[in-house]
Write an enzyme that holds these catalytic residues in place. Structure first.
Site: not given
Ligand code: PLP
Length: 412
Positions: A129, A206, A209, A232, A370
């Protein structure tokens, strides 16, 4: 056949009933919300907790001795404690941020002040991202570092060969997405962490998600930093977590400065507060930080195996349906994949598709998500992305597929 599926201890109707927004109409049709990778909807307990905070508790935290301030402080620190336990971390290692983006920027800025020297290398992947590209790029430009990119294959799997061949004593940090928002790929993060550590590199994962699809134990994963966002994960926007290993956070200088992050200030010298407050300058997002734990508790109470089975059933059904559409190409067919279906349709612009689907109450996301370098890698401008969550049903998937098929026929 009844498509309102019930899988093991998981009842989608029961889950749906907890999300009031799912009762609303869009363009006169029941909302079908398939934009969960962008942000998830909020269960009633989260909505109630926000209302409760402002109706009963609202006060600034930490410095007050009056009742409301003490209650607010207790609630916020209780939330930190709970999230730390959920992650398998110490409370001193859990820093409240504005989200994944700020978590990465915090690490970039702070490590950038002491960890790197000219010529050092940072390794990211082709599926990152922008939040996990641009901050590193700016740092590389400032310090004369080299940003290297781990390749992916045509299906969207990370190429471990490409990772290993670029990993060297020059690699000071590897920053990798756990689960790709654009492809759905779930990366072999544990392997990457272990290999990077053997080479002497730090690792940031990261987790934006990953967190809404299952539990992550940061101690077992052993990453040095792990970042994610509340919104999220069924919680409020503008809130996130940076996990960092204590011994690293101790060495790292503050990111922002001002109130809260200090121990003592004089005009000559300032000493910093203990962890985690050293990294939390200014008044925090108190309500968001408190309610974040409510969202995590809500998710933690679900049967995660059943959640996974349900989401995979949604993905399988959607994939089977769309494969019948002429000229449709799925972008992201990794062996390990979460419930994200990204695709392009020959001769049909993704924005037109999304506009037509919206007239049926169906929310999907289109564009580059993104991840512009990733789109370039696949030779496309963008995709249409349907991303499924716990509260989505097979009926919704069938409805989406039917409308998608009709829309493609009209637009062609
Ligand atoms: N990383 C990934 C993989 C994402 O999907 C996102 C958001 O879509 C981000 C980072 C940025 O998250 P936020 O906007 O919550 O900071």
């Amino acid at each position: 056949m009844n498509n309102s599926t019930t899988i093991s201890r998981f009842d989608v109707a029961d889950i749906r009933a907890q999300f009031p927004i799912l009762n609303r109409l869009v363009k006169g049709k029941p909302l079908v919300y398939f934009d969960n990778a962008a942000t998830t909807q909020k269960p009633q307990v989260v909505i109630d907790a926000i209302k409760h905070y402002y109706s009963h508790t609202n006060a600034n935290v930490h410095r007050g001795i009056h009742t409301l301030s003490e209650e607010g402080t207790l609630a916020m620190e209780g939330s930190r404690e709970y999230i730390a336990q959920y992650l398998g971390a110490k409370r001193s290692e859990v820093i409240f941020t504005r989200g994944t983006t700020e978590g990465i920027n915090l690490v970039v800025h702070s490590l950038g002040l002491f960890h790197f020297k000219k010529g050092d290398e940072i390794l990211i992947s082709a599926m990152e991202h922008h939040a996990n590209i641009v901050p590193w790029q700016i740092l590389c430009n400032r310090l004369g570092l080299v940003l290297k990119v781990i390749d992916i294959n045509e299906k969207g799997d990370l190429c471990l060969d490409s990772f290993r061949s670029q990993l060297s004593h020059k690699t000071k940090l590897v920053s990798l997405v756990h689960t790709s928002n654009a492809l759905g790929t779930i990366n072999p993060v544990k392997t990457v962490v272990d290999d990077a550590h053997k080479a002497g590199a730090l690792v940031l994962i990261d987790g934006a998600q990953a967190m809404a699809h299952g539990k992550v134990n940061v101690r077992e994963l052993d990453a040095d930093f792990f970042v994610f966002s509340s919104h999220k994960l069924f919680g409020p926007t503008g809130v996130g977590i940076l996990f960092g290993k204590e011994q690293l956070l101790e060495q790292m200088p503050p990111y922002q400065s001002g109130g809260e992050m200090i121990a003592e200030v004089s005009f000559e010298k300032t000493t910093y507060n203990e962890l985690p407050y050293k990294f939390e300058a200014g008044t925090p997002h108190i309500e968001g930080n408190i309610v974040f734990a409510e969202a995590v508790k809500w998710f933690a109470a679900l049967d995660h195996q059943a959640v996974h089975a349900h989401e995979m059933a949604l993905l399988r059904r959607a994939t089977e349906h769309v494969l019948h559409i002429d000229g449709l190409r799925i972008i992201g067919e990794a062996a390990e994949k979460t419930s994200v279906l990204s695709f392009v349709v020959e001769g049909v612009h993704h924005q037109d598709l999304a506009l037509f689907l919206d007239t049926h109450g169906i929310a999907v996301r289109t564009g580059h998500h993104c991840t512009q370098p990733l789109m370039k890698r696949f030779g496309i401008e963008g995709t249409t992305r349907a991303s499924f969550s716990v509260y989505n049903s097979l009926d919704e998937v069938d409805f989406f597929a039917e409308k998608l098929q009709k829309t493609v026929a009209i637009l062609r």
